[in-house]
Design a protein around this motif. Structure first.
Motif, PDB file in Angstrom:
ATOM      1  N   TYR A 224      45.070 -17.061  51.332  1.00 45.85           N
ATOM      2  CA  TYR A 224      44.695 -17.609  52.628  1.00 45.85           C
ATOM      3  C   TYR A 224      45.891 -18.121  53.434  1.00 45.85           C
ATOM      4  CZ  TYR A 224      42.735 -20.896  55.997  1.00 45.85           C
ATOM      5  OH  TYR A 224      42.442 -21.583  57.146  1.00 45.85           O
ATOM      6  N   GLY A 225      46.793 -18.850  52.821  1.00 45.58           N
ATOM      7  CA  GLY A 225      47.929 -19.426  53.535  1.00 45.58           C
ATOM      8  C   GLY A 225      48.851 -18.390  54.156  1.00 45.58           C
ATOM      9  N   LYS A 226      48.994 -17.228  53.514  1.00 36.28           N
ATOM     10  CA  LYS A 226      49.863 -16.168  54.033  1.00 36.28           C
ATOM     11  C   LYS A 226      49.092 -15.156  54.870  1.00 36.28           C
ATOM     12  CE  LYS A 226      53.362 -16.388  50.484  1.00 36.28           C
ATOM     13  NZ  LYS A 226      54.100 -15.667  49.452  1.00 36.28           N
ATOM     14  N   CYS A 227      47.784 -15.264  54.839  1.00 35.12           N
ATOM     15  CA  CYS A 227      46.942 -14.323  55.585  1.00 35.12           C
ATOM     16  C   CYS A 227      46.383 -15.066  56.811  1.00 35.12           C
ATOM     17  CB  CYS A 227      45.841 -13.789  54.670  1.00 35.12           C
ATOM     18  SG  CYS A 227      44.977 -12.325  55.300  1.00 35.12           S
TER      19      CYS A 227
ATOM     20  N   CYS B   1      42.009 -15.026  50.448  1.00 32.16           N
ATOM     21  CA  CYS B   1      41.620 -15.127  51.851  1.00 32.16           C
ATOM     22  C   CYS B   1      40.192 -14.622  52.026  1.00 32.16           C
ATOM     23  CB  CYS B   1      42.574 -14.333  52.748  1.00 32.16           C
ATOM     24  SG  CYS B   1      42.339 -14.767  54.491  1.00 32.16           S
ATOM     25  N   PRO B   2      39.364 -15.359  52.758  1.00 35.31           N
ATOM     26  CA  PRO B   2      37.978 -14.935  52.974  1.00 35.31           C
ATOM     27  C   PRO B   2      37.850 -13.589  53.672  1.00 35.31           C
ATOM     28  CG  PRO B   2      38.270 -17.205  53.691  1.00 35.31           C
ATOM     29  CD  PRO B   2      39.629 -16.661  53.373  1.00 35.31           C
ATOM     30  N   CYS B   3      38.888 -13.166  54.415  1.00 38.31           N
ATOM     31  CA  CYS B   3      38.785 -11.923  55.191  1.00 38.31           C
ATOM     32  C   CYS B   3      38.786 -10.679  54.316  1.00 38.31           C
ATOM     33  CB  CYS B   3      39.897 -11.850  56.229  1.00 38.31           C
ATOM     34  SG  CYS B   3      41.496 -11.275  55.605  1.00 38.31           S
ATOM     35  N   GLY B   4      39.132 -10.835  53.035  1.00 36.20           N
ATOM     36  CA  GLY B   4      39.081  -9.698  52.123  1.00 36.20           C
ATOM     37  C   GLY B   4      40.400  -8.996  51.879  1.00 36.20           C
TER      38      GLY B   4
ATOM     39  N   PRO C 220      34.731 -25.558  53.344  1.00 32.50           N
ATOM     40  CA  PRO C 220      34.621 -25.159  51.944  1.00 32.50           C
ATOM     41  C   PRO C 220      35.965 -25.399  51.257  1.00 32.50           C
ATOM     42  CG  PRO C 220      33.785 -23.447  53.396  1.00 32.50           C
ATOM     43  CD  PRO C 220      34.467 -24.465  54.255  1.00 32.50           C
ATOM     44  N   GLU C 221      35.940 -25.555  49.955  1.00 29.90           N
ATOM     45  CA  GLU C 221      37.182 -25.766  49.207  1.00 29.90           C
ATOM     46  C   GLU C 221      38.042 -24.514  49.306  1.00 29.90           C
ATOM     47  OE1 GLU C 221      38.083 -28.708  48.034  1.00 29.90           O
ATOM     48  OE2 GLU C 221      36.190 -29.430  48.836  1.00 29.90           O
ATOM     49  N   LEU C 222      39.084 -24.590  50.099  1.00 26.69           N
ATOM     50  CA  LEU C 222      39.970 -23.461  50.326  1.00 26.69           C
ATOM     51  C   LEU C 222      41.377 -24.009  50.459  1.00 26.69           C
ATOM     52  CD1 LEU C 222      39.769 -20.345  50.884  1.00 26.69           C
ATOM     53  CD2 LEU C 222      39.809 -20.925  53.294  1.00 26.69           C
ATOM     54  N   THR C 223      42.300 -23.474  49.666  1.00 24.02           N
ATOM     55  CA  THR C 223      43.695 -23.899  49.729  1.00 24.02           C
ATOM     56  C   THR C 223      44.543 -22.728  50.180  1.00 24.02           C
ATOM     57  OG1 THR C 223      44.254 -23.232  47.473  1.00 24.02           O
ATOM     58  CG2 THR C 223      43.283 -25.448  47.757  1.00 24.02           C
TER      59      THR C 223
END
Length: 151
Positions: free
Chosen positions: A31-34, A23-26, A15-18
């Motif tokens: 995302y990059g730092k998580c 972050c998908p985890c909530g 999926p488009e995620l940068t």
């Protein structure tokens, strides 16, 4: 070049995620730092709950290599094929037991919501984790209330 041919081995569709995406985890970090730093190998998850969150995010981005790498060798399958029809939509951590820097085992109870071919569902599981060679790894899980998770 097709999108599929540009993917890392072990991924089927990303999926488009940068790095700057939520972050998908909530958790509130991008995302990059998580979870992204765990997926890239930059860091190892410090707790069982953090590993569980990063594994959920790996399902979101279809990173089968990370899922296998963080699976205990005694229970890890030889390969993992992720269902391209599943779109993961949310994670709720319900309970954690142990699983910190002071423990060697831990459990995380969670509910992961998804859509598959337009139908809603949820995976409700109590996952077991252990430290293996200094890192947290997933051992196995027990499904909870499967009748409630059908949709």
């Amino acid at each position: 070049m097709s999108r599929r041919s540009r993917l890392r081995p072990g991924r089927t569709r990303t999926p488009e995620l940068t790095a700057e995406s939520p972050c998908p985890c909530g958790l509130p970090e991008p995302y990059g730092k998580c979870c992204g730093r765990f997926h890239s190998g930059e860091s190892a998850a410090p707790t069982a709950e953090t590993l569980m969150r990063s594994r959920y995010s790996a399902f979101v981005v279809r990173d089968a290599a990370y899922l296998l790498r963080t699976w205990h060798p005694r229970t890890r399958p030889e390969r993992l094929e992720l269902d391209p029809g599943i779109h993961w939509t949310g994670l709720e951590i319900e309970d954690t037991e142990d699983g910190t820097a002071f423990h060697t085992t831990g459990t995380v109870t969670f509910r992961a919501r998804f859509r598959r071919h337009g139908k809603r569902g949820a995976l409700h599981e109590r996952s077991s984790f252990e430290r293996h060679e200094g890192s947290w790894v997933y051992v196995d899980g027990v499904f909870l209330n499967p009748a409630d998770d059908a949709g």
